[in-house]
Write a protein that holds these residues in place. Structure first.
Motif, mmCIF file in Angstrom:
data_model
loop_
_atom_site.group_PDB
_atom_site.id
_atom_site.type_symbol
_atom_site.label_atom_id
_atom_site.label_comp_id
_atom_site.label_asym_id
_atom_site.label_seq_id
_atom_site.Cartn_x
_atom_site.Cartn_y
_atom_site.Cartn_z
ATOM 1 N N GLY A 3 0.814 -1.210 0.000
ATOM 2 C CA GLY A 3 0.000 0.000 0.000
ATOM 3 C C GLY A 3 0.846 1.258 0.000
ATOM 4 N N SER A 4 1.916 1.267 0.782
ATOM 5 C CA SER A 4 2.782 2.447 0.834
ATOM 6 C C SER A 4 3.475 2.684 -0.498
ATOM 7 C CB SER A 4 3.816 2.295 1.951
ATOM 8 O OG SER A 4 4.680 1.201 1.697
ATOM 9 N N LEU A 5 3.884 1.608 -1.170
ATOM 10 C CA LEU A 5 4.513 1.756 -2.485
ATOM 11 C C LEU A 5 3.515 2.272 -3.514
ATOM 12 C CD1 LEU A 5 6.704 -1.486 -2.635
ATOM 13 C CD2 LEU A 5 7.485 0.868 -2.257
ATOM 14 N N LEU A 6 2.283 1.773 -3.458
ATOM 15 C CA LEU A 6 1.250 2.226 -4.381
ATOM 16 C C LEU A 6 0.913 3.702 -4.144
ATOM 17 C CD1 LEU A 6 -0.796 1.571 -6.593
ATOM 18 C CD2 LEU A 6 -2.381 0.825 -4.812
ATOM 19 N N VAL A 7 0.809 4.092 -2.882
ATOM 20 C CA VAL A 7 0.532 5.488 -2.554
ATOM 21 C C VAL A 7 1.679 6.384 -3.001
ATOM 22 C CG1 VAL A 7 0.357 7.089 -0.604
ATOM 23 C CG2 VAL A 7 -1.069 5.053 -0.668
ATOM 24 N N MET A 8 2.908 5.904 -2.806
ATOM 25 C CA MET A 8 4.074 6.675 -3.220
ATOM 26 C C MET A 8 4.061 6.918 -4.730
ATOM 27 S SD MET A 8 8.133 5.737 -2.736
ATOM 28 C CE MET A 8 7.820 5.230 -1.045
ATOM 29 N N TYR A 9 3.780 5.856 -5.484
ATOM 30 C CA TYR A 9 3.756 5.970 -6.950
ATOM 31 C C TYR A 9 2.631 6.895 -7.414
ATOM 32 C CZ TYR A 9 3.149 4.679 -11.840
ATOM 33 O OH TYR A 9 2.998 4.728 -13.204
ATOM 34 N N SER A 10 1.426 6.703 -6.859
ATOM 35 C CA SER A 10 0.282 7.512 -7.293
ATOM 36 C C SER A 10 0.468 8.976 -6.922
ATOM 37 C CB SER A 10 -1.010 6.971 -6.683
ATOM 38 O OG SER A 10 -0.956 6.996 -5.270
ATOM 39 N N THR A 11 1.088 9.244 -5.774
ATOM 40 C CA THR A 11 1.345 10.634 -5.374
ATOM 41 C C THR A 11 2.342 11.287 -6.311
ATOM 42 O OG1 THR A 11 0.909 10.094 -3.055
ATOM 43 C CG2 THR A 11 2.095 12.139 -3.498
ATOM 44 N N TYR A 12 3.374 10.548 -6.679
ATOM 45 C CA TYR A 12 4.355 11.098 -7.613
ATOM 46 C C TYR A 12 3.698 11.417 -8.950
ATOM 47 C CZ TYR A 12 8.336 11.479 -10.731
ATOM 48 O OH TYR A 12 9.232 11.922 -11.673
ATOM 49 N N GLN A 13 2.863 10.500 -9.448
ATOM 50 C CA GLN A 13 2.181 10.737 -10.718
ATOM 51 C C GLN A 13 1.241 11.931 -10.634
ATOM 52 O OE1 GLN A 13 2.736 9.240 -13.674
ATOM 53 N NE2 GLN A 13 4.392 8.108 -12.698
ATOM 54 N N ALA A 14 0.570 12.089 -9.482
ATOM 55 C CA ALA A 14 -0.331 13.230 -9.307
ATOM 56 C C ALA A 14 0.430 14.538 -9.323
ATOM 57 C CB ALA A 14 -1.107 13.084 -8.003
ATOM 58 N N ASN A 15 1.616 14.549 -8.703
ATOM 59 C CA ASN A 15 2.441 15.758 -8.720
ATOM 60 C C ASN A 15 3.055 16.006 -10.086
ATOM 61 O OD1 ASN A 15 3.124 17.113 -5.870
ATOM 62 N ND2 ASN A 15 2.674 14.960 -5.536
ATOM 63 N N LYS A 16 3.323 14.899 -10.778
ATOM 64 C CA LYS A 16 3.932 15.019 -12.104
ATOM 65 C C LYS A 16 2.986 15.636 -13.096
ATOM 66 C CE LYS A 16 6.224 12.138 -15.581
ATOM 67 N NZ LYS A 16 6.604 10.751 -15.949
ATOM 68 N N GLY A 17 1.683 15.309 -12.970
ATOM 69 C CA GLY A 17 0.704 15.855 -13.906
ATOM 70 C C GLY A 17 0.837 15.210 -15.274
ATOM 71 N N ASP A 18 0.329 15.889 -16.272
ATOM 72 C CA ASP A 18 0.304 15.364 -17.633
ATOM 73 C C ASP A 18 0.644 16.486 -18.603
ATOM 74 O OD1 ASP A 18 -0.090 14.111 -20.012
ATOM 75 O OD2 ASP A 18 -2.158 13.506 -19.630
ATOM 76 N N ALA A 19 1.857 16.447 -19.102
ATOM 77 C CA ALA A 19 2.306 17.523 -19.994
ATOM 78 C C ALA A 19 1.468 17.598 -21.269
ATOM 79 C CB ALA A 19 3.784 17.313 -20.350
ATOM 80 N N GLN A 20 0.889 16.470 -21.659
ATOM 81 C CA GLN A 20 0.111 16.444 -22.895
ATOM 82 C C GLN A 20 -1.134 17.316 -22.791
ATOM 83 O OE1 GLN A 20 -1.164 12.539 -24.007
ATOM 84 N NE2 GLN A 20 -2.271 13.214 -25.813
ATOM 85 N N HIS A 21 -1.640 17.498 -21.569
ATOM 86 C CA HIS A 21 -2.886 18.233 -21.384
ATOM 87 C C HIS A 21 -2.672 19.503 -20.563
ATOM 88 C CE1 HIS A 21 -4.212 14.031 -22.139
ATOM 89 N NE2 HIS A 21 -5.022 14.647 -22.955
ATOM 90 N N ASP A 22 -1.506 20.154 -20.753
ATOM 91 C CA ASP A 22 -1.261 21.420 -20.075
ATOM 92 C C ASP A 22 -2.285 22.461 -20.476
ATOM 93 O OD1 ASP A 22 0.741 20.965 -18.319
ATOM 94 O OD2 ASP A 22 2.365 21.661 -19.602
ATOM 95 N N SER A 23 -2.674 22.465 -21.736
ATOM 96 C CA SER A 23 -3.648 23.425 -22.224
ATOM 97 C C SER A 23 -5.038 22.819 -22.170
ATOM 98 C CB SER A 23 -3.319 23.838 -23.665
ATOM 99 O OG SER A 23 -4.322 24.691 -24.172
ATOM 100 N N ALA A 24 -5.977 23.582 -21.591
ATOM 101 C CA ALA A 24 -7.350 23.101 -21.495
ATOM 102 C C ALA A 24 -8.147 23.395 -22.761
ATOM 103 C CB ALA A 24 -8.038 23.745 -20.291
ATOM 104 N N LEU A 25 -7.528 24.078 -23.713
ATOM 105 C CA LEU A 25 -8.218 24.445 -24.948
ATOM 106 C C LEU A 25 -7.942 23.413 -26.037
ATOM 107 C CD1 LEU A 25 -7.439 28.277 -24.973
ATOM 108 C CD2 LEU A 25 -9.376 27.085 -23.938
ATOM 109 N N LEU A 26 -8.761 23.448 -27.073
ATOM 110 C CA LEU A 26 -8.608 22.512 -28.183
ATOM 111 C C LEU A 26 -7.374 22.880 -28.994
ATOM 112 C CD1 LEU A 26 -10.080 20.103 -29.572
ATOM 113 C CD2 LEU A 26 -11.137 21.804 -31.085
#
Length: 213
Positions: A56-79
């Motif tokens: 559980g701690s490893l899963l939380v660690m990974y998911s938290t890192y991904q949440a902080n990392k975000g998604d560069a592909q969707h930086d813009s909310a516009l089309l």
């Protein structure tokens, strides 16, 4: 990853505490309550609980890192132009594409207003900050989990350990609720009641499983 890539981080270790601690506490509380009456060796019970805590701690660690990392592909909310071309290749007419772009524009404005109202600050992505946040969240997850499973590790009399664990769980939820109320500027009583109900719900769920199986 570009330098301008944005990620949301509201309050550092405080957010890590709010995410990690209750998850670890509730997960191990449920696991111990369900498994304590199963016919198994004491060491097997310990191995299972420690395995759940570590996984559980490893899963939380990974998911938290991904949440902080975000998604560069969707930086813009516009089309984007690329997205528009993909829609055109799907034989979607210009009117529909314009409607999609308009709705995305409205969502972007709504999102910006929400960030301002909630006083959430967007900042550029930092790998070191994301790793630190992941480690802190995992630490608080472990802390909550140890609060639930600790009494079993120190006492092989599981009925007595279960009572101690339950006492520590609800005491921990009370202290955590006061901290969350302070951090989020909310009244503590509704938060305490909500977390107590969640704890009671987990205990009832474990009790029902015992009755069924």
């Amino acid at each position: 990853m570009t330098a301008s890539h944005k990620a949301i981080r509201s309050s550092g270790w405080k957010t890590d505490l709010l995410i990690g601690f209750p998850d670890g506490l509730f997960l191990l509380f449920f696991a111990t309550q369900v498994m304590q009456t199963f016919p198994m060796e004491v060491q097997t019970f310990y191995n299972l609980q420690l395995g759940i805590l570590l996984a559980g701690s490893l899963l939380v660690m990974y998911s938290t890192y991904q949440a902080n990392k975000g998604d560069a592909q969707h930086d813009s909310a516009l089309l984007s132009d690329d997205e528009r071309k993909k829609l055109e290749h799907l034989d979607i007419n210009d009117h529909t594409i314009a409607q999609i772009a308009d709705e995305m524009q409205k969502d972007a404005v709504l999102w910006e207003n929400t960030l301002q109202q909630e006083q959430v600050v967007e900042t550029t992505f930092s790998r070191s900050r994301a790793i630190r946040s992941a480690l802190f969240t995992a630490f608080f997850f472990l802390l909550g989990g140890v609060l639930s499973v600790g009494p079993y590790l120190s006492n092989e009399n599981f009925p007595a350990a279960s009572q101690t664990s339950m006492l520590l769980v609800f005491l921990g939820l009370t202290v955590f609720s006061f901290m969350k109320a302070k951090i989020t500027s909310q009244r503590p009583l509704p938060i305490i009641i909500r977390y107590w109900l969640m704890g009671a719900g987990i205990w009832c769920g474990a009790w029902l499983l015992h009755k069924i199986f």
